[in-house]
Design a protein around this motif. Sequence first.
Motif, PDB file in Angstrom:
ATOM      1  N   UNK A 151       0.827  -1.199   0.000  1.00  0.00           N
ATOM      2  CA  UNK A 151       0.000   0.000   0.000  1.00  0.00           C
ATOM      3  C   UNK A 151       0.863   1.251   0.000  1.00  0.00           C
ATOM      4  N   UNK A 152       1.958   1.214   0.782  1.00  0.00           N
ATOM      5  CA  UNK A 152       2.855   2.370   0.801  1.00  0.00           C
ATOM      6  C   UNK A 152       3.481   2.597  -0.566  1.00  0.00           C
ATOM      7  N   UNK A 153       3.805   1.501  -1.246  1.00  0.00           N
ATOM      8  CA  UNK A 153       4.436   1.615  -2.564  1.00  0.00           C
ATOM      9  C   UNK A 153       3.447   2.028  -3.637  1.00  0.00           C
ATOM     10  N   UNK A 154       2.172   1.685  -3.454  1.00  0.00           N
ATOM     11  CA  UNK A 154       1.177   1.900  -4.498  1.00  0.00           C
ATOM     12  C   UNK A 154       0.225   3.050  -4.199  1.00  0.00           C
ATOM     13  N   UNK A 155       0.296   3.609  -2.979  1.00  0.00           N
ATOM     14  CA  UNK A 155      -0.619   4.682  -2.617  1.00  0.00           C
ATOM     15  C   UNK A 155       0.133   5.891  -2.096  1.00  0.00           C
ATOM     16  N   UNK A 156      -0.453   7.057  -2.311  1.00  0.00           N
ATOM     17  CA  UNK A 156       0.132   8.313  -1.851  1.00  0.00           C
ATOM     18  C   UNK A 156      -0.036   8.416  -0.342  1.00  0.00           C
ATOM     19  N   UNK A 157       1.050   8.692   0.366  1.00  0.00           N
ATOM     20  CA  UNK A 157       1.017   8.710   1.828  1.00  0.00           C
ATOM     21  C   UNK A 157       0.201   9.874   2.379  1.00  0.00           C
ATOM     22  N   UNK A 158       0.114  10.984   1.658  1.00  0.00           N
ATOM     23  CA  UNK A 158      -0.597  12.159   2.160  1.00  0.00           C
ATOM     24  C   UNK A 158      -2.108  12.021   1.986  1.00  0.00           C
ATOM     25  N   UNK A 159      -2.538  11.649   0.792  1.00  0.00           N
ATOM     26  CA  UNK A 159      -3.973  11.634   0.487  1.00  0.00           C
ATOM     27  C   UNK A 159      -4.605  10.253   0.549  1.00  0.00           C
ATOM     28  N   UNK A 160      -3.785   9.207   0.502  1.00  0.00           N
ATOM     29  CA  UNK A 160      -4.335   7.851   0.474  1.00  0.00           C
ATOM     30  C   UNK A 160      -4.783   7.410  -0.903  1.00  0.00           C
ATOM     31  N   UNK A 161      -4.725   8.291  -1.885  1.00  0.00           N
ATOM     32  CA  UNK A 161      -5.097   7.927  -3.250  1.00  0.00           C
ATOM     33  C   UNK A 161      -3.998   7.072  -3.885  1.00  0.00           C
ATOM     34  N   UNK A 162      -4.336   6.304  -4.915  1.00  0.00           N
ATOM     35  CA  UNK A 162      -3.283   5.603  -5.671  1.00  0.00           C
ATOM     36  C   UNK A 162      -2.240   6.599  -6.175  1.00  0.00           C
ATOM     37  N   UNK A 163      -0.966   6.157  -6.229  1.00  0.00           N
ATOM     38  CA  UNK A 163       0.095   7.042  -6.686  1.00  0.00           C
ATOM     39  C   UNK A 163       0.406   6.815  -8.158  1.00  0.00           C
ATOM     40  N   UNK A 164       1.490   7.423  -8.631  1.00  0.00           N
ATOM     41  CA  UNK A 164       1.822   7.347 -10.057  1.00  0.00           C
ATOM     42  C   UNK A 164       2.106   5.911 -10.502  1.00  0.00           C
ATOM     43  N   UNK A 165       2.837   5.145  -9.663  1.00  0.00           N
ATOM     44  CA  UNK A 165       3.139   3.754 -10.018  1.00  0.00           C
ATOM     45  C   UNK A 165       1.853   2.954 -10.166  1.00  0.00           C
ATOM     46  N   UNK A 166       0.952   3.113  -9.200  1.00  0.00           N
ATOM     47  CA  UNK A 166      -0.345   2.431  -9.238  1.00  0.00           C
ATOM     48  C   UNK A 166      -1.123   2.856 -10.476  1.00  0.00           C
ATOM     49  N   UNK A 167      -1.106   4.158 -10.758  1.00  0.00           N
ATOM     50  CA  UNK A 167      -1.838   4.680 -11.910  1.00  0.00           C
ATOM     51  C   UNK A 167      -1.320   4.087 -13.218  1.00  0.00           C
ATOM     52  N   UNK A 168       0.008   4.020 -13.361  1.00  0.00           N
ATOM     53  CA  UNK A 168       0.573   3.472 -14.594  1.00  0.00           C
ATOM     54  C   UNK A 168       0.164   2.021 -14.802  1.00  0.00           C
TER      55      UNK A 168
END
Length: 696
Positions: free
Chosen positions: A250-267
Amino acid sequence: MMTVLGCIVYRHDLWLVAVAAMLCIAGSWVAARLFHRAATTSGLQRIGWHFLTALAAGAAIWCTHFVAMLGFEASVPVGFDPVLTIVSLLIAVLGSTVGFVIAGSRLARGTAAVGGAIVGLAIVAMHYTGMMAYRVQGIVSWDRPYLVASVILAVGFAAAALHIAMHRNGRADNLMASLLAAAILSLHFTGMAAFRVQPLLIDASFVNPQAFQALALAVAGMALLIVGAGLASYLIDGSLRAESIERLRKMAMNDSLTGLPNRVNFNGRLDQEIDQACHAGRKLALVGIDLNRFKEINDLRGHHAGDEVLRIVARRISGVLRDGEFIARVGGDEFAALHRMADPGNLAGFLARLEEALFKPVRVDDYEVIPGASFGVAIYPDDAADKATLINNADLAMYRAKSDLWRTACFYEPSMDETVRARRNLAADLREALAHHQLSIHYQVQTSVSTGQILGYEALLRWNHPQRGCITPTEFIPLAEENGLILQMGEWVLRSACATAASWEPPYKVAVNLSAVQLAHADLPLLVRQVLEETGLPPHRLELELTETTIFADKERSLHMLRQIKALGVSISLDDFGTGYSSLDTLRSFAFDKIKIDRSFISEAASNPQTAAIIRAILALGKSLGVAVLAEGIETSDQLQMLNLEGCDEGQGFLLGRPAPLSEILDSGQITLKGRSDGPGTTRKVDFGTMGRAAV
């Protein structure tokens, strides 16, 4: 000769044999998994797991032997030597520990088999030490072939078990458990087949079978507790590992500030959605989202407020998602959304939901702001055939939306590519112009409003493109900032303006503009000092102009840099006052030498009473602070008269003088150069391009 099977069937209590076998299999299964866990760790953790492995294996070995022995029908009175019984338990545990540690060390290719053989020898030593503790009223003898066979079976099966365990495959744990159980059971029952007793009835005491059964159950229960403890440790560790892995995922795939998926997850999700859209023959919309006022929030209220706004915005936009929609945070204030276009009409509804969420006011402490956003939409496969192109096209559309004040969302159009290519070509031309000294400096006069006396000149950079003609600074300065040319360009302007002004007679001031990139550079105070020393321009004749927006990029650091420059004797002017981030706090934090009223106020003063009132307020503020006020953009006599009546100190604009090359100013007679005595109107030829190049 008694066979092994006959020994089991005719000389044992089959119920206790079943209990012993169950203990052996359960203990071996747990030991196999604990050994696997030990092999995947290191340091003190590995030692701990090896101990638990040996404890589970030792319990399985010893308890299998003890329970089976309690079920053995010797036909004579029997007993157990307590010391040797305890020694046999220690042999099982310690011998297994040594074997498992060696097997898991990976010191050499055959280390696992060697360690397994040691475990097998521990099984043998435990069994025959236990048999020494088994006291019968008779003469004991051994069938040597069965005895040797028992040793070979135990060592062979145990060596094979750990060899397989260290060459991992999908069934390694189960194979190790099966072979380890086979080593224990084959040793015990083959060894018991070798056991012979010739009765010698010394007394009349006989064994109480019920007591032995109760003792066997007690031993079995204790063994199950030990094995269960090892299993519990394995399961708890496995659960913690799974939780840790999930947390890390989850830390690797989600943004720590907002909890939304991050760039890696999005790609990853974008790859999946494009693949599904391709196979299903449907369209996919990618929406690039950029907040409009996030930088302003950060600058005015601090990063804490900015972070809180991002968290609130993230909750809102994730709350409007429906099936087939996805959103991620891909940058500081940038988001990206996906929408499966089952029905083209649904895309408008999706954008409307996002717009409603992002344009709703956000309150942080006592501050309320409407974040707003710009949307750029690109559609697969209409606008792009692959992921990279789709993302690029959505970005192009988003930047078009940001530059268009009347549209929140822009859809990608092929012409946007042409605009980007033209901008890139212009950036290349700018780099070429800077390298070949094709830029020039024009000067615009600054005068006293009340007397008309010349006070100084502002140096203005100009670019005359060979094909496109004159290109305005508002077009090429942002290009220079984006492409890393602004530092080189700014230094050239500063050196050229100072070198030129050093030879002016009268010794007027020269004003030079600073960009945010220049102000952020740590060497700016040193550069200003070096330029003044090299050109010979007195510091009081140099005035540096910058906007408050420039300062807000990093206010504390910027003001520290300005104090260092001001300490050199250089004047600092606050440009475009009344626009952007104008605040009284900035005037309180730094002693500016001049305030420049933006031209937009001057042009509206006659038609807008509120604008005129703002001008009067700025002039009054300047007088109260003891700071000179200069009005930009004076184009009519009425504007000049109004400013004179209101007490404005200085003026600049087309009415007073247009920006012009220095050669024209020399021709006008406003300035002469030291060492030249030509009077007004006298034509002189000066190679100012050469002066600029020499200054660089």
